[in-house]
Design an enzyme around this catalytic site. Structure first.
Site, mmCIF file in Angstrom:
data_model
loop_
_atom_site.group_PDB
_atom_site.id
_atom_site.type_symbol
_atom_site.label_atom_id
_atom_site.label_comp_id
_atom_site.label_asym_id
_atom_site.label_seq_id
_atom_site.Cartn_x
_atom_site.Cartn_y
_atom_site.Cartn_z
ATOM 1 C CG LEU A 40 -6.598 -8.272 29.897
ATOM 2 C CD1 LEU A 40 -7.777 -9.188 30.232
ATOM 3 C CD2 LEU A 40 -6.883 -6.845 30.376
ATOM 4 C CB SER A 106 -0.503 -8.552 34.000
ATOM 5 O OG SER A 106 -1.370 -7.449 33.850
ATOM 6 C CD GLN A 107 -7.305 -10.846 33.839
ATOM 7 O OE1 GLN A 107 -7.991 -9.843 33.636
ATOM 8 N NE2 GLN A 107 -7.401 -11.932 33.084
ATOM 9 C CG ASP A 223 3.215 -1.426 34.716
ATOM 10 O OD1 ASP A 223 3.744 -2.546 34.684
ATOM 11 O OD2 ASP A 223 2.029 -1.221 34.374
ATOM 12 C CG HIS A 278 1.779 -3.941 32.010
ATOM 13 N ND1 HIS A 278 1.830 -4.245 33.354
ATOM 14 C CD2 HIS A 278 0.878 -4.809 31.472
ATOM 15 C CE1 HIS A 278 1.000 -5.237 33.615
ATOM 16 N NE2 HIS A 278 0.413 -5.603 32.502
#
Length: 297
Positions: A40, A106-107, A223, A278
């Site tokens: 993202l 991630s996404q 994270d 993250h």
């Protein structure tokens, strides 16, 4: 001269075998292409460090970070993104006769799930999920406060669990443990991929998922974005917001999409790392060395 002829032939034969061995050795140490799918609000520029790490340890590797749905475009519905990424990744797979490795951040991990579920045939060896919300997301983080400034986590379902909300990527994996019935009824992405809702494609999707050679899950308690952080390992909250670990989740116990199969085969690897935020996973060389490098052969 007559006596030396056999010696010359033997020497030539030995040299031929030596050169053949060298050629075979060179071929043996060749590395499969690596495809990176960003997350993202990301794009290829965020992954130059990771690409550099791979080039240092695996010289000659073809590393590609797919340049699609970058930055704000990453908010588009995940099924729309899957179509674009599938076309790009599919072409790369066709050109890689010995297969590819996928690193999905991630996404991007959920995008990869959609790609592998719906692509007719794939040749993925290592599927590496780098801090991905594989079981969903339920938490107030800077990402969500930026996009939903007037909402708190207990209210976001009012938006996400609507036809309009499902047109926003974040809502495609928003998993409110207090609104389980609404999630299962309205979610048109994650609930389907994880086999939480029955659908006619589930058997075929499962078959494609278990055809990967190695599944690597990477995440950690610091994270700061993936919530709960155990979602990176297919764990998630129950209705009391107590984390249920992967092996106690229904989708694992029922082997809904093949996770238990991969684990029983010995092809599921978990790499938990503390002290990594993250946005730093793909910048951290120690994470790369300890959790990623060995799976890129």
């Amino acid at each position: 001269q007559t006596e030396s002829r056999p010696v010359i032939l033997m020497t030539e034969m030995i040299l031929h075998l030596v050169f053949l061995s060298i050629a075979l050795l060179d071929a043996a140490v060749g590395y499969r292409p690596v495809i990176i799918i960003h997350g993202l609000f990301d794009g290829p520029k965020q992954f130059t460090n990771l690409a550099s790490f791979i080039s240092q340890t695996h010289p000659g590797t073809n590393v590609t970070t797919v340049d699609l749905y970058d930055d704000m475009a990453s908010l588009k519905p995940l099924w729309d993104q899957v179509k674009g990424f599938k076309a790009a990744v599919g072409q790369m797979m066709e050109n890689a006769t010995d297969g590819v490795h996928l690193i999905c951040f991630s996404q991007g991990g959920l995008v990869c799930r959609g790609v592998l579920a719906t692509i007719p045939k794939h040749n993925v060896h290592s599927l590496i999920f780098l801090s991905s919300p594989l079981a969903g997301q339920y938490g107030d983080t800077s990402y969500f406060k930026y996009f939903f400034p007037k909402y708190i986590k207990t209210k976001i379902y009012h938006l996400c669990y609507t036809l309009f909300g499902q047109k926003i990527s974040i809502c495609n994996f928003w998993n409110d443990p207090h609104q389980r019935e609404r999630y299962l009824k309205t979610n048109n992405y994650l609930a389907l991929l994880n086999g939480e809702r029955e659908h006619p494609n589930l058997t075929q999707w499962r078959k494609r998922f278990v055809s990967i050679k190695k599944l690597v899950l990477i995440g950690g308690p610091d994270d700061g974005v993936i919530t709960p952080w155990q979602s990176s390992f297919y764990g998630f909250y129950d209705s009391n917001e107590t984390v249920v670990e992967m092996k106690a989740e229904d989708w694992y116990l029922k082997d809904a999409f093949g996770l238990k199969t991969l684990d029983s085969r010995g092809d599921l690897v978990q790499c938990m790392f503390s002290g990594v935020h993250h946005t730093s996973w793909h910048l951290n060389y120690t994470v790369y060395k300890d959790c990623i490098e060995e799976w890129l052969t």
